[in-house]
Design a protein around this motif. Sequence first.
Motif, PDB file in Angstrom:
ATOM      1  N   GLY A   1      -0.611   5.612   2.460  1.00 58.21           N
ATOM      2  CA  GLY A   1      -0.577   4.158   2.352  1.00 58.21           C
ATOM      3  C   GLY A   1      -1.312   3.459   3.478  1.00 58.21           C
ATOM      4  N   LEU A   2      -1.304   4.055   4.684  1.00 59.09           N
ATOM      5  CA  LEU A   2      -2.014   3.437   5.807  1.00 59.09           C
ATOM      6  C   LEU A   2      -3.516   3.526   5.608  1.00 59.09           C
ATOM      7  CD1 LEU A   2      -1.977   1.988   8.458  1.00 59.09           C
ATOM      8  CD2 LEU A   2      -1.627   4.179   9.636  1.00 59.09           C
ATOM      9  N   TYR A   3      -4.012   4.673   5.112  1.00 59.59           N
ATOM     10  CA  TYR A   3      -5.441   4.783   4.786  1.00 59.59           C
ATOM     11  C   TYR A   3      -5.817   3.761   3.718  1.00 59.59           C
ATOM     12  CZ  TYR A   3      -5.334   9.358   7.140  1.00 59.59           C
ATOM     13  OH  TYR A   3      -5.193  10.371   8.043  1.00 59.59           O
ATOM     14  N   PRO A  46      18.686  -4.450  -3.501  1.00 57.44           N
ATOM     15  CA  PRO A  46      19.076  -3.034  -3.531  1.00 57.44           C
ATOM     16  C   PRO A  46      18.826  -2.340  -4.858  1.00 57.44           C
ATOM     17  CG  PRO A  46      21.005  -4.459  -3.554  1.00 57.44           C
ATOM     18  CD  PRO A  46      19.834  -5.350  -3.287  1.00 57.44           C
ATOM     19  N   VAL A  47      18.776  -3.094  -5.964  1.00 56.61           N
ATOM     20  CA  VAL A  47      18.592  -2.457  -7.274  1.00 56.61           C
ATOM     21  C   VAL A  47      17.175  -1.912  -7.452  1.00 56.61           C
ATOM     22  CG1 VAL A  47      20.373  -3.822  -8.403  1.00 56.61           C
ATOM     23  CG2 VAL A  47      18.020  -4.679  -8.332  1.00 56.61           C
ATOM     24  N   LEU A  48      16.241  -2.365  -6.612  1.00 52.78           N
ATOM     25  CA  LEU A  48      14.876  -1.842  -6.672  1.00 52.78           C
ATOM     26  C   LEU A  48      14.832  -0.569  -5.825  1.00 52.78           C
ATOM     27  CD1 LEU A  48      12.823  -5.160  -6.228  1.00 52.78           C
ATOM     28  CD2 LEU A  48      13.503  -4.018  -8.355  1.00 52.78           C
ATOM     29  N   ASN A  49      15.157   0.554  -6.463  1.00 53.00           N
ATOM     30  CA  ASN A  49      15.347   1.790  -5.705  1.00 53.00           C
ATOM     31  C   ASN A  49      14.195   2.788  -5.828  1.00 53.00           C
ATOM     32  OD1 ASN A  49      15.740   2.579  -8.336  1.00 53.00           O
ATOM     33  ND2 ASN A  49      17.965   2.835  -8.116  1.00 53.00           N
ATOM     34  N   ASN A  50      13.078   2.390  -6.435  1.00 53.59           N
ATOM     35  CA  ASN A  50      11.896   3.255  -6.423  1.00 53.59           C
ATOM     36  C   ASN A  50      10.637   2.402  -6.357  1.00 53.59           C
ATOM     37  OD1 ASN A  50      10.756   2.781  -9.212  1.00 53.59           O
ATOM     38  ND2 ASN A  50      12.773   3.589  -9.810  1.00 53.59           N
ATOM     39  N   SER A  51       9.542   3.028  -6.002  1.00 56.96           N
ATOM     40  CA  SER A  51       8.303   2.303  -5.727  1.00 56.96           C
ATOM     41  C   SER A  51       7.754   1.585  -6.960  1.00 56.96           C
ATOM     42  CB  SER A  51       7.243   3.258  -5.159  1.00 56.96           C
ATOM     43  OG  SER A  51       7.055   4.365  -6.018  1.00 56.96           O
ATOM     44  N   SER A  76       0.814  -1.217   0.000  1.00 52.10           N
ATOM     45  CA  SER A  76       0.000   0.000   0.000  1.00 52.10           C
ATOM     46  C   SER A  76       0.847   1.267   0.000  1.00 52.10           C
ATOM     47  CB  SER A  76      -0.948  -0.009   1.197  1.00 52.10           C
ATOM     48  OG  SER A  76      -0.219  -0.090   2.412  1.00 52.10           O
ATOM     49  N   TYR A  77       1.928   1.287   0.793  1.00 51.37           N
ATOM     50  CA  TYR A  77       2.775   2.479   0.857  1.00 51.37           C
ATOM     51  C   TYR A  77       3.501   2.719  -0.466  1.00 51.37           C
ATOM     52  CZ  TYR A  77       2.056   2.571   5.919  1.00 51.37           C
ATOM     53  OH  TYR A  77       1.492   2.641   7.173  1.00 51.37           O
ATOM     54  N   ASP A  78       3.950   1.643  -1.085  1.00 58.58           N
ATOM     55  CA  ASP A  78       4.637   1.770  -2.375  1.00 58.58           C
ATOM     56  C   ASP A  78       3.692   2.322  -3.439  1.00 58.58           C
ATOM     57  OD1 ASP A  78       7.295   0.353  -1.769  1.00 58.58           O
ATOM     58  OD2 ASP A  78       5.825  -1.121  -1.108  1.00 58.58           O
ATOM     59  N   VAL A  79       2.435   1.877  -3.408  1.00 57.91           N
ATOM     60  CA  VAL A  79       1.460   2.349  -4.385  1.00 57.91           C
ATOM     61  C   VAL A  79       1.217   3.844  -4.224  1.00 57.91           C
ATOM     62  CG1 VAL A  79      -0.958   2.205  -5.101  1.00 57.91           C
ATOM     63  CG2 VAL A  79       0.317   0.113  -4.624  1.00 57.91           C
ATOM     64  N   MET A  80       1.053   4.302  -2.993  1.00 56.85           N
ATOM     65  CA  MET A  80       0.803   5.722  -2.755  1.00 56.85           C
ATOM     66  C   MET A  80       1.987   6.587  -3.162  1.00 56.85           C
ATOM     67  SD  MET A  80      -2.295   6.159  -1.693  1.00 56.85           S
ATOM     68  CE  MET A  80      -2.773   4.834  -2.824  1.00 56.85           C
ATOM     69  N   GLU A  81       3.198   6.135  -2.865  1.00 52.42           N
ATOM     70  CA  GLU A  81       4.382   6.909  -3.255  1.00 52.42           C
ATOM     71  C   GLU A  81       4.522   6.973  -4.769  1.00 52.42           C
ATOM     72  OE1 GLU A  81       8.078   6.121  -1.410  1.00 52.42           O
ATOM     73  OE2 GLU A  81       7.260   6.026   0.631  1.00 52.42           O
ATOM     74  N   PHE A  82       4.221   5.879  -5.438  1.00 55.70           N
ATOM     75  CA  PHE A  82       4.287   5.874  -6.896  1.00 55.70           C
ATOM     76  C   PHE A  82       3.250   6.821  -7.498  1.00 55.70           C
ATOM     77  CE2 PHE A  82       2.162   3.905 -10.638  1.00 55.70           C
ATOM     78  CZ  PHE A  82       3.069   4.344 -11.590  1.00 55.70           C
ATOM     79  N   LEU A  83       2.028   6.787  -6.966  1.00 57.82           N
ATOM     80  CA  LEU A  83       0.948   7.589  -7.528  1.00 57.82           C
ATOM     81  C   LEU A  83       1.088   9.074  -7.212  1.00 57.82           C
ATOM     82  CD1 LEU A  83      -2.182   5.338  -6.844  1.00 57.82           C
ATOM     83  CD2 LEU A  83      -0.988   5.675  -9.014  1.00 57.82           C
ATOM     84  N   TYR A  84       1.401   9.390  -5.968  1.00 55.57           N
ATOM     85  CA  TYR A  84       1.299  10.776  -5.531  1.00 55.57           C
ATOM     86  C   TYR A  84       2.612  11.383  -5.025  1.00 55.57           C
ATOM     87  CZ  TYR A  84      -3.539   9.216  -5.518  1.00 55.57           C
ATOM     88  OH  TYR A  84      -4.740   8.664  -5.871  1.00 55.57           O
ATOM     89  N   GLY A  85       3.658  10.595  -4.952  1.00 59.13           N
ATOM     90  CA  GLY A  85       4.938  11.108  -4.487  1.00 59.13           C
ATOM     91  C   GLY A  85       5.180  10.821  -3.017  1.00 59.13           C
ATOM     92  N   ALA A  86       6.418  11.038  -2.595  1.00 61.50           N
ATOM     93  CA  ALA A  86       6.820  10.703  -1.224  1.00 61.50           C
ATOM     94  C   ALA A  86       6.058  11.508  -0.169  1.00 61.50           C
ATOM     95  CB  ALA A  86       8.328  10.944  -1.066  1.00 61.50           C
ATOM     96  N   GLN A  87       5.561  12.685  -0.539  1.00 60.34           N
ATOM     97  CA  GLN A  87       4.837  13.506   0.434  1.00 60.34           C
ATOM     98  C   GLN A  87       3.524  12.867   0.866  1.00 60.34           C
ATOM     99  OE1 GLN A  87       3.372  17.216  -1.137  1.00 60.34           O
ATOM    100  NE2 GLN A  87       3.150  16.416  -3.208  1.00 60.34           N
TER     101      GLN A  87
END
Length: 494
Positions: A335-337, A451-456, A319-330
Amino acid sequence: MTVNKSNNTIQAAWVALGSLFAFGFSIVSSIILSRYFDKTDYGTYKQVIYVYHTLLIVFTLGLPKTYSYFLPRTNDCYVKSLVKKITTVFYILGALFSFSLFFFSPQLAKILNNPDLELALKVFSPVPFILLPTMGIEGIFATYNKNKYMALYNVVSKSFILICICCSVIVLEGNYLTAIVGFTIASLISLLFANYLKHRCLRDKGSAPTLVSFKEIIKFSIPLLRASIWGLLLGNCTSYFISRYFGTKVFAEFSNGALELPFVGMIVNACSTVLLPFFSQKNYESVNAKDEILIVWKNAFEKTIKLTYPLVMFFCFYSYDVMEFLYGAQYHISGLYFRIMLISSFFTVIAYAPILIAIGATSFFSRVHFVGACCVIVLQYTSILLFNSSFVVTAIYVVCNGVMIVSMLLYITKYFNTHISTIIPFKTVGLITVISFVLSWVTKLFSNNIPVLNNSLQVIMVSFALYFFIYLIASNIFRIDYSYVMKLFSFNKK
């Protein structure tokens, strides 16, 4: 009347495809606005959409379902007259809705504790008059096996909304007010296109004065209106409490995270759209309606569980990875919602509404929503006083919604004089849940240690590919049948 049981797979596929595109365009527009607006402006825009969808439930008076209920019972020579009568009511309600938004915008802005909302709602006020006449058209298309029109409508209308918003925000470098203007222009295009598709769908139908009176239409829709009002409180009090007591920024985080997994809504909405006209016709015409309805509903229910549970479980872990990908780290906290709301998907896969409406249990449907709304409001407000946590407020909604769905499922089993174990395949549900949980956990551990997976995006893509591959193997080992999926996407007749 042409509801065709053998054609349900094709029709469901068209509805699902349209729903997927609609959700996709909605997500893309949210991604764009999240990056071009600050949280305050974005939160104001989301509040406008929230107010619209909240009041939409009241001003439609439960009428969108009337197409799916009455058209399967109406002779072809009266169809155009019936559709025109219902559409006229929508125009009247749309006008009332638009005037209400314009003149009561100061009060609404005060309720949601956002002064900027007043002007935003006034700019948005023409939209209800434009869009209400498009409500419920999926019932027309589903009744006459024209759900490809619904898919086409979703793609075209959502494309124009996306284009108009992008032009107003990116090209014109506008703010949330120009985004609303773009939304309004796109809504007008959607209305014109909806009218064109309705005309094509009904061009071979008669226009003799319908025998269905306004009284019959209102009598059918009033229980649905009551259920919609309680559902309005149930589904929107979470947004209200968070907006009112936790501020615009928290509301923006909640709005991005509190969404349904698109595949779940896509599949359930497809089943509901296609099955309601079928159930309505069978309950009206067939002496063996109970047996026929139960067989079809059980089959759709089991297939939906098999298809959605593995997806829900996977995205709970990511869930957290999906939110960061969609809307950014801010928006990491969104992701918890998202994870909390995903839990409700284990219950919402049950397409209970079409069967309750078809068997005339709309009053029970309304009472359940009334009790559920009361419980949610009391418990959420109490939780704010005790815990002051927006996450607890969200979790309370999920729990109460699950209890409501179980109660309606029990009512259905009683109506059909059967046991809940004959409707819910507990063995299959348990097996799929365990397999999905274990595989999601394993893939999460795997992705966290590469380690090579460095973004959501990389994490999600690699993990899902691995998860999908292993799950296919596991489903064959444990003999979980997915052959119907091939039929769905190949558009076979059966």
